[in-house]
Design a protein around this motif. Structure first.
Motif, PDB file in Angstrom:
ATOM      1  N   TYR A 231       0.785  -1.088  -0.036  1.00  0.00           N
ATOM      2  CA  TYR A 231      -0.262  -0.538   0.024  1.00  0.00           C
ATOM      3  C   TYR A 231       0.575   1.013  -0.120  1.00  0.00           C
ATOM      4  N   LYS A 232       2.121   1.049   0.856  1.00  0.00           N
ATOM      5  CA  LYS A 232       2.812   2.102   1.061  1.00  0.00           C
ATOM      6  C   LYS A 232       3.533   2.832  -0.634  1.00  0.00           C
ATOM      7  N   PHE A 233       3.604   2.013  -0.817  1.00  0.00           N
ATOM      8  CA  PHE A 233       4.970   1.866  -1.973  1.00  0.00           C
ATOM      9  C   PHE A 233       3.534   2.244  -3.511  1.00  0.00           C
ATOM     10  N   GLY A 234       2.485   1.763  -3.333  1.00  0.00           N
ATOM     11  CA  GLY A 234       1.388   2.016  -4.573  1.00  0.00           C
ATOM     12  C   GLY A 234       1.101   3.832  -3.981  1.00  0.00           C
ATOM     13  N   GLN A 235       1.254   4.460  -2.874  1.00  0.00           N
ATOM     14  CA  GLN A 235       0.892   5.622  -2.670  1.00  0.00           C
ATOM     15  C   GLN A 235       2.636   6.561  -3.013  1.00  0.00           C
TER      16      GLN A 235
ATOM     17  N   ALA B 106       1.365   2.565  -9.995  1.00  0.00           N
ATOM     18  CA  ALA B 106       0.580   2.117  -8.190  1.00  0.00           C
ATOM     19  C   ALA B 106      -0.276   1.999  -8.696  1.00  0.00           C
ATOM     20  N   ALA B 107      -1.118   1.020  -9.712  1.00  0.00           N
ATOM     21  CA  ALA B 107      -2.343   1.410  -9.827  1.00  0.00           C
ATOM     22  C   ALA B 107      -1.666  -0.941  -9.928  1.00  0.00           C
ATOM     23  N   ASN B 108      -0.297  -0.850 -10.353  1.00  0.00           N
ATOM     24  CA  ASN B 108      -0.114  -2.522 -11.082  1.00  0.00           C
ATOM     25  C   ASN B 108       0.065  -2.805  -9.582  1.00  0.00           C
TER      26      ASN B 108
END
Length: 287
Positions: free
Chosen positions: A74-78, A89-91
């Motif tokens: 979650y943090k990396f996507g954000q 981010a979606a991936n």
């Protein structure tokens, strides 16, 4: 100098530990977070991807490790979203979704946020099969959330579905969808604001009204162009254009009122114990 020494120390610790150990993974991602804070996204991304590559063929099953894995995803996507890379981010959110049971309430939030990232990315994707698949996935995510219940994520899913319609050229369908669900979104928004549970940035009502106002404005612009055409119709089109302008203005004015109400709340000034009033100048109509 202190920050550089801390980073060097963390890197030395990571290098000295076995890569697969939970301690090494925690320190490695702490180092990645430090790189992110220092605007070194390339180094940050490299470490996060090294972490996820360790679980390419098998998602962790240990309860504590899977919590750590979810938090990292979650943090990396954000982070990627903040770096203006919504597609990546979606991936990354796919990694997160793979660990969440369909009955877990967290899934609704992740589905909506992924749909929002996808719709941000589709605007940069040229027409073709890839673009269509992105839109389909965003719709599928949003539909699952809409069918799952009425809450904050329902409102944001409705907005995502309407945005997908707009991107696909189905503006009339988007307008109908927003108007059909506006009453519920407004009621839910009022309930949340009464308890100060959501900030303006997350308000589904502000998002819905802003999008609807934009659609009204576009319709008014199209009708106005017809009016300016010497060969175009006049009286009826003038009335229709005026109606759309008025509705568009009303929606945008409502958004400004929401922003104004939020800005008038007491805010704590960083570094002090005092509170101050933050207001936007002028009335919504003047703005």
């Amino acid at each position: 100098a202190g920050n550089r020494n801390d980073v060097t120390t963390l890197q030395e610790i990571v290098n000295a530990m076995a890569k697969g150990s939970p301690e090494a993974q925690a320190i490695m991602l702490s180092l990645a977070d430090r790189y992110f804070q220092d605007n070194q996204m390339d180094k940050c991304e490299k470490l996060y991807r090294e972490f996820f590559q360790q679980y390419t063929n098998q998602i962790p099953t240990d309860p504590e490790l899977i919590k750590f894995y979810r938090k990292a995803a979650y943090k990396f996507g954000q982070m990627l979203g903040q770096q203006n890379d919504p597609r990546s981010a979606a991936n990354v959110y796919d990694l997160l979704l793979a660990t969440i049971d369909p009955t877990n309430e967290m899934r609704r939030q992740v589905l909506v946020e992924q749909a929002e990232f996808l719709l941000q990315s589709v605007r940069r994707t040229p027409p073709g099969p890839e673009r269509e698949q992105i839109i389909i996935k965003a719709r599928t995510n949003s539909q699952e959330v809409v069918w799952g219940g009425n809450d904050l994520w329902f409102g944001r899913a409705i907005i995502a579905m309407a945005q997908a319609d707009v991107i696909s050229g189905q503006k009339d369908q988007a307008m109908v969808l927003l108007k059909q669900n506006l009453a519920f979104i407004k009621q839910y928004d009022a309930e949340m604001r009464a308890t100060k549970a959501i900030p303006i940035a997350e308000s589904p009502l502000a998002g819905a009204r802003s999008l609807l106002g934009g659609l009204y404005q576009e319709e008014a612009d199209i009708l106005s162009a017809d009016i300016l055409d010497p060969k175009g119709p006049k009286d009826k089109r003038q009335n229709e254009a005026l109606g759309y302008f008025e509705r568009g203005f009303a929606e945008i004015e409502t958004v400004w009122k929401l922003v104004d109400a939020e800005a008038k709340r007491d805010v704590v000034v960083v570094g002090t114990n005092k509170a101050r009033k933050a207001t936007l100048s002028g009335t919504p109509s003047q703005r």
